[in-house]
Design a protein around this motif. Structure first.
Motif, PDB file in Angstrom:
ATOM      1  N   MET A   1       5.190  19.695  13.715  1.00 38.75           N
ATOM      2  CA  MET A   1       4.367  18.499  13.596  1.00 38.75           C
ATOM      3  C   MET A   1       5.077  17.431  12.755  1.00 38.75           C
ATOM      4  N   ARG A   2       5.795  17.838  11.715  1.00 37.90           N
ATOM      5  CA  ARG A   2       6.512  16.862  10.884  1.00 37.90           C
ATOM      6  C   ARG A   2       7.489  16.039  11.736  1.00 37.90           C
ATOM      7  N   ASP A   3       8.174  16.689  12.661  1.00 36.54           N
ATOM      8  CA  ASP A   3       9.127  15.980  13.521  1.00 36.54           C
ATOM      9  C   ASP A   3       8.437  14.943  14.404  1.00 36.54           C
ATOM     10  N   ARG A   4       7.185  15.172  14.741  1.00 34.10           N
ATOM     11  CA  ARG A   4       6.424  14.220  15.553  1.00 34.10           C
ATOM     12  C   ARG A   4       5.893  13.057  14.724  1.00 34.10           C
ATOM     13  N   LEU A   5       5.695  13.296  13.427  1.00 30.58           N
ATOM     14  CA  LEU A   5       5.142  12.269  12.550  1.00 30.58           C
ATOM     15  C   LEU A   5       6.206  11.457  11.817  1.00 30.58           C
ATOM     16  N   CYS A   6       7.363  12.069  11.554  1.00 31.41           N
ATOM     17  CA  CYS A   6       8.409  11.425  10.756  1.00 31.41           C
ATOM     18  C   CYS A   6       9.718  11.340  11.535  1.00 31.41           C
ATOM     19  N   ASP A   7      10.509  10.325  11.203  1.00 28.46           N
ATOM     20  CA  ASP A   7      11.836  10.213  11.801  1.00 28.46           C
ATOM     21  C   ASP A   7      12.856  10.901  10.892  1.00 28.46           C
ATOM     22  N   SER A   8      14.129  10.751  11.176  1.00 24.00           N
ATOM     23  CA  SER A   8      15.166  11.475  10.443  1.00 24.00           C
ATOM     24  C   SER A   8      15.569  10.823   9.124  1.00 24.00           C
ATOM     25  N   THR A   9      15.005   9.648   8.775  1.00 27.96           N
ATOM     26  CA  THR A   9      15.464   8.955   7.568  1.00 27.96           C
ATOM     27  C   THR A   9      15.036   9.568   6.243  1.00 27.96           C
ATOM     28  N   PRO A  10      14.056  10.272   5.923  1.00 33.97           N
ATOM     29  CA  PRO A  10      12.775  10.460   6.608  1.00 33.97           C
ATOM     30  C   PRO A  10      11.782   9.350   6.250  1.00 33.97           C
ATOM     31  N   ALA A  11      11.069   8.927   7.233  1.00 34.73           N
ATOM     32  CA  ALA A  11       9.977   7.966   7.072  1.00 34.73           C
ATOM     33  C   ALA A  11       8.964   8.232   8.172  1.00 34.73           C
ATOM     34  N   ILE A  12       7.770   7.753   7.979  1.00 33.76           N
ATOM     35  CA  ILE A  12       6.747   7.900   9.014  1.00 33.76           C
ATOM     36  C   ILE A  12       7.175   7.056  10.206  1.00 33.76           C
ATOM     37  N   ARG A  13       7.084   7.632  11.392  1.00 34.12           N
ATOM     38  CA  ARG A  13       7.475   6.910  12.605  1.00 34.12           C
ATOM     39  C   ARG A  13       6.653   5.627  12.742  1.00 34.12           C
ATOM     40  N   ARG A  14       7.273   4.595  13.302  1.00 30.58           N
ATOM     41  CA  ARG A  14       6.638   3.271  13.402  1.00 30.58           C
ATOM     42  C   ARG A  14       5.316   3.283  14.159  1.00 30.58           C
ATOM     43  N   HIS A  15       5.211   4.134  15.169  1.00 34.76           N
ATOM     44  CA  HIS A  15       3.990   4.144  15.982  1.00 34.76           C
ATOM     45  C   HIS A  15       2.879   5.012  15.387  1.00 34.76           C
ATOM     46  N   ILE A  16       3.151   5.650  14.243  1.00 36.55           N
ATOM     47  CA  ILE A  16       2.151   6.475  13.558  1.00 36.55           C
ATOM     48  C   ILE A  16       1.535   5.632  12.437  1.00 36.55           C
ATOM     49  N   ASN A  17       0.235   5.549  12.410  1.00 37.26           N
ATOM     50  CA  ASN A  17      -0.469   4.781  11.381  1.00 37.26           C
ATOM     51  C   ASN A  17      -1.062   5.729  10.351  1.00 37.26           C
ATOM     52  N   VAL A  18      -0.666   5.543   9.098  1.00 36.10           N
ATOM     53  CA  VAL A  18      -1.192   6.345   7.997  1.00 36.10           C
ATOM     54  C   VAL A  18      -1.793   5.377   6.982  1.00 36.10           C
ATOM     55  N   PHE A  19      -3.039   5.624   6.614  1.00 34.37           N
ATOM     56  CA  PHE A  19      -3.727   4.771   5.653  1.00 34.37           C
ATOM     57  C   PHE A  19      -4.281   5.610   4.513  1.00 34.37           C
ATOM     58  N   VAL A  20      -4.185   5.076   3.310  1.00 33.67           N
ATOM     59  CA  VAL A  20      -4.784   5.684   2.127  1.00 33.67           C
ATOM     60  C   VAL A  20      -5.642   4.604   1.484  1.00 33.67           C
ATOM     61  N   ASP A  21      -6.907   4.883   1.346  1.00 30.45           N
ATOM     62  CA  ASP A  21      -7.861   3.909   0.789  1.00 30.45           C
ATOM     63  C   ASP A  21      -7.788   2.570   1.511  1.00 30.45           C
ATOM     64  N   GLY A  22      -7.617   2.599   2.817  1.00 30.40           N
ATOM     65  CA  GLY A  22      -7.619   1.395   3.630  1.00 30.40           C
ATOM     66  C   GLY A  22      -6.312   0.633   3.686  1.00 30.40           C
ATOM     67  N   ALA A  23      -5.284   1.081   2.963  1.00 32.83           N
ATOM     68  CA  ALA A  23      -3.979   0.397   2.967  1.00 32.83           C
ATOM     69  C   ALA A  23      -2.925   1.265   3.663  1.00 32.83           C
ATOM     70  N   ARG A  24      -2.042   0.633   4.388  1.00 30.82           N
ATOM     71  CA  ARG A  24      -0.959   1.354   5.073  1.00 30.82           C
ATOM     72  C   ARG A  24      -0.150   2.110   4.026  1.00 30.82           C
ATOM     73  N   ALA A  25       0.243   3.350   4.354  1.00 27.74           N
ATOM     74  CA  ALA A  25       0.900   4.210   3.371  1.00 27.74           C
ATOM     75  C   ALA A  25       2.209   4.773   3.894  1.00 27.74           C
ATOM     76  N   GLY A  26       3.076   5.148   2.946  1.00 28.29           N
ATOM     77  CA  GLY A  26       4.333   5.821   3.242  1.00 28.29           C
ATOM     78  C   GLY A  26       4.294   7.238   2.732  1.00 28.29           C
ATOM     79  N   LEU A  27       5.400   7.946   2.828  1.00 28.57           N
ATOM     80  CA  LEU A  27       5.452   9.355   2.434  1.00 28.57           C
ATOM     81  C   LEU A  27       5.147   9.585   0.947  1.00 28.57           C
ATOM     82  N   GLU A  28       5.519   8.637   0.103  1.00 30.93           N
ATOM     83  CA  GLU A  28       5.316   8.804  -1.341  1.00 30.93           C
ATOM     84  C   GLU A  28       3.916   8.423  -1.814  1.00 30.93           C
ATOM     85  N   THR A  29       3.158   7.774  -0.935  1.00 34.02           N
ATOM     86  CA  THR A  29       1.810   7.327  -1.298  1.00 34.02           C
ATOM     87  C   THR A  29       0.910   8.522  -1.534  1.00 34.02           C
TER      88      THR A  29
END
Length: 74
Positions: A46-74
């Motif tokens: 599942m991680r490979d489907r959600l993240c790219d090799s940089t690693p970062a969340i893939r552009r087409h995957i939307n992750v929000f924390v408390d209504g704000a767009r989030a990254g892996l460190e959020t």
């Protein structure tokens, strides 16, 4: 940082790729990256489907924390 219960909503595309994965679940995680790691332990790959090799969340995957767009460190 302390792990807290978070609600994860998986898109239909992932549900189809990972049989047994629910549309919505709660897990304990301190960061988005930790949540993704926990999902990957339950459903390997599942991680490979959600993240790219940089690693970062893939552009087409939307992750929000408390209504704000989030990254892996959020």
């Amino acid at each position: 940082m302390r792990a807290a219960p978070v609600t994860v909503r998986l898109p239909d595309a992932l549900i189809g790729l990972f049989p047994g994965a629910p549309r919505r679940l709660e897990i304990a995680a301190a960061t988005v990256g930790e949540a993704i790691d926990r999902l990957d332990r339950r459903w390997p790959g599942m991680r490979d489907r959600l993240c790219d090799s940089t690693p970062a969340i893939r552009r087409h995957i939307n992750v929000f924390v408390d209504g704000a767009r989030a990254g892996l460190e959020t």
